[in-house]
Design an enzyme around this catalytic site. Structure first.
Site, short mmCIF file in Angstrom:
data_model
loop_
_atom_site.label_atom_id
_atom_site.label_comp_id
_atom_site.label_asym_id
_atom_site.label_seq_id
_atom_site.Cartn_x
_atom_site.Cartn_y
_atom_site.Cartn_z
NE ARG A 46 -2.50 -0.27 3.26
CZ ARG A 46 -3.15 -0.71 4.32
NH1 ARG A 46 -4.42 -0.54 4.41
NH2 ARG A 46 -2.54 -1.35 5.28
CE LYS A 143 2.37 -20.03 11.80
NZ LYS A 143 3.21 -19.67 12.95
CG HIS A 173 9.70 -21.42 8.80
ND1 HIS A 173 8.65 -21.23 9.65
CD2 HIS A 173 10.81 -21.42 9.58
CE1 HIS A 173 9.10 -21.13 10.89
NE2 HIS A 173 10.42 -21.24 10.88
CE LYS A 177 13.16 -24.37 11.31
NZ LYS A 177 13.99 -23.25 11.73
CD GLU A 211 10.12 -20.60 19.38
OE1 GLU A 211 10.61 -19.92 18.48
OE2 GLU A 211 8.91 -20.63 19.64
CG ASP A 230 2.93 -19.58 16.81
OD1 ASP A 230 2.80 -18.98 15.73
OD2 ASP A 230 3.96 -19.52 17.50
CG HIS A 235 6.24 -24.85 12.53
ND1 HIS A 235 6.05 -24.54 11.21
CD2 HIS A 235 6.26 -23.66 13.18
CE1 HIS A 235 5.95 -23.22 11.08
NE2 HIS A 235 6.08 -22.66 12.26
CE LYS A 326 6.46 -18.51 20.74
NZ LYS A 326 7.17 -18.73 19.50
C1 BG6 Z 1 6.85 -19.35 13.65
C2 BG6 Z 1 6.05 -19.04 14.87
O1 BG6 Z 1 6.06 -19.97 12.69
O2 BG6 Z 1 7.94 -20.20 14.00
C3 BG6 Z 1 6.92 -18.43 15.95
O3 BG6 Z 1 4.99 -18.16 14.56
C4 BG6 Z 1 8.12 -19.28 16.22
O4 BG6 Z 1 6.17 -18.23 17.15
C5 BG6 Z 1 8.84 -19.64 14.92
O5 BG6 Z 1 8.99 -18.56 17.07
C6 BG6 Z 1 9.96 -20.64 15.17
O6 BG6 Z 1 10.71 -20.78 14.01
P1 BG6 Z 1 12.26 -21.15 14.06
O7 BG6 Z 1 12.65 -21.26 12.63
O8 BG6 Z 1 12.94 -20.02 14.78
O9 BG6 Z 1 12.36 -22.43 14.83
#
Ligand code: BG6
Length: 478
Positions: A46, A143, A173, A177, A211, A230, A235, A326
């Site tokens: 935008r 996502k 994603h 990896k 994390e 999430d 994942h 987290k």
């Molecule tokens: C994302 C989540 O899809 O993946 C995040 O929304 C998360 O909350 C992240 O921190 C983790 O990805 P990676 O590649 O750092 O393990």
């Protein structure tokens, strides 16, 4: 190997994901010679920018998010020449005719929807009405792909109006990896593991994605999502599928995705006593989850542990324990496969026997480790000890390990190549939500509150109990 020439349009080109991942990733592929001279990237958003001001923004993103030793002024300048910008109104008419005029014939056209899912429909429709996308064009979506089965179905339907499944690339994603792809190589390119890869020999599987970060700054998004939506629905589900699936007949997009889908469909509903949800307390100089959220009474989980059952012949009786959270002790993701006892022991009970464990470390320190028993050296009789056969990929690959592309780089190049193996198919996403929905609905209906846990810990107490009750233990997060 260079990919075909392309025009890649990034909707949301000025957004956070574009700046952090997509644009720096493309720069690195350009540097590696994979993105060729006659390819082009068009930022669409935008904001009222022009080619020059957008190039400046891309330059800053490279400076901030590409490691210093990979920044080469000359190559950056060449890369920026490939970049253009169009200011666009996703839900109106502004900018679409201009974008139409920018498209070239004879190159791959790809459209990256790095925008809120609520805009997917509007953009897909305008690409179609303005004849910007053709039958060979690809679209890439991020996502969250829905927040439940109904919304995921609605998104699939909106995209399907104008694009076939073969044109749609849904990103997870984790599949980009290197170590995650390596799971398939380890399982299907070695004879060693597969004969043992079943309930008869596997006691249990642990999948951990720990994390250290908080949700500070993303509270508004995260509060509507929580760890289940999430991380688990996407994942962790993908990791589980790669571990549990049957060998596909070929490393081919639909063969692989068919097998993953069968795993998701074989998942049993999870019993309430096999779900532990946690929320981090204040500590370590940072606020609690509640302070990072916009809702002072939020029951959103920043941690979840689950005991999952894959109900099929291969896995009958082998539990899969999943956990992610987290603000935990360390950033560490791994999959650990613990094998059973040998059928008969020729050694004394006091010999010090322990299980064989295959650990696949996803991040950091990517590698594999196989815990095996040997004789403790020395004259003290037949005492056993556990030692790791350890393979660190960095050590094994040397300098090549530094050149491993980031997940996004790899996945974007796959889009241009037209390879969907590492992307989720629509039915896969829907099946994952179909399994997830009743779990979430269950704890919402029961009014379950997440248990507090301290930052820097390995999660809530109840998660330890989940394992203890089964006579097992989580591996240490370190
Ligand atoms: C994302 C989540 O899809 O993946 C995040 O929304 C998360 O909350 C992240 O921190 C983790 O990805 P990676 O590649 O750092 O393990």
């Amino acid at each position: 190997i260079p990919v075909d020439a392309f025009d890649l349009v990034i909707f949301g080109g000025t957004g956070d994901l574009a700046k952090r991942k997509i644009l720096p990733g493309l720069y690195r592929r350009f540097m590696a010679g994979q993105m060729t001279e006659n390819s082009r990237i068009i930022g669409a958003a935008r904001a009222d920018l022009n080619d020059d001001s957008f190039r400046a923004l891309v330059g800053e993103a490279i400076e901030e998010f590409v490691p210093k030793d990979r920044q080469d002024a000359k190559i950056i300048a060449q890369f920026l020449e490939k970049i253009a910008y169009v200011s666009i109104d996703a839900t109106g008419e502004g900018g679409w005719a201009k974008l139409r005029g920018m498209m070239r014939e004879g190159v791959v056209r790809a459209f990256y929807f790095s925008v809120a899912p609520s805009l997917f429909g509007a953009i897909a429709e305008r690409l179609h009405l303005n004849e910007i996308a053709d039958a060979q064009s690809r679209i890439v979506v991020e996502k969250p792909f829905g927040r439940d089965l109904a919304s995921a179905k609605a998104l699939n339907a909106v995209l399907a109006k104008h694009f076939t499944e073969a044109q749609i690339y849904r990103i997870d994603h984790y599949l980009g990896k290197e170590t995650v792809q390596n799971l398939m190589a380890v399982r299907f390119a070695n004879i060693l593991f597969e004969p043992l890869w079943k309930a008869e020999y596997v006691d249990h599987v642990q999948i951990t994605v720990a994390e250290t970060v908080s949700v500070d700054g993303r509270g508004a998004y995260y509060d509507k999502s929580g760890a289940m939506r999430d991380m688990v629905q996407n994942h962790m589900m993908q990791l589980l599928c790669l571990i549990a699936m049957e060998p596909p007949y070929h490393f081919d997009p639909d063969a692989v995705r068919d097998e993953k889908l069968k795993v998701i469909r074989a998942l049993d509903p999870v019993k309430p006593e096999h779900i532990v949800r946690g929320q981090y307390n204040a500590g370590g100089g940072e606020g609690s989850y509640i302070e990072h959220s916009e809702d002072p009474s939020s029951k959103t989980e920043s941690y979840i542990a689950l005991k999952v059952k894959v109900s099929n012949w291969r896995w009958q009786g082998t539990p899969f324990y999943l956990r992610t959270g987290k603000r935990l002790r360390a950033r560490a993701s791994e999959i650990a496969i613990t094998f059973k006892e040998p059928p008969h022991s020729i050694f004394d009970d006091a010999s010090g026997w322990r299980e064989n464990v295959l650990v696949i470390r996803l991040q950091p320190n990517e590698g594999m480790e196989l815990q095996v028993m040997i004789k403790e050296p020395g004259p003290g009789g037949m005492r056993l000890m556990q030692v790791p056969l350890d393979m660190s990929f960095a050590a094994a690959l040397g300098d090549e390990a530094d050149d491993v592309p980031d997940a996004y780089e790899r996945l974007i190049m796959d889009v241009i190549r037209g390879n969907q193996t590492l992307f989720m198919r629509g039915d896969e996403v829907e099946a994952a939500w179909a399994w997830t929905d009743p779990l979430i609905q269950g704890w919402e209906a029961r009014g379950d509150k997440p248990q507090g846990y301290d930052p820097g810990s390995s999660g809530p107490e109840d998660a330890l109990m989940l394992m203890h009750r089964d006579g097992r233990r989580w591996r240490e997060i370190k």
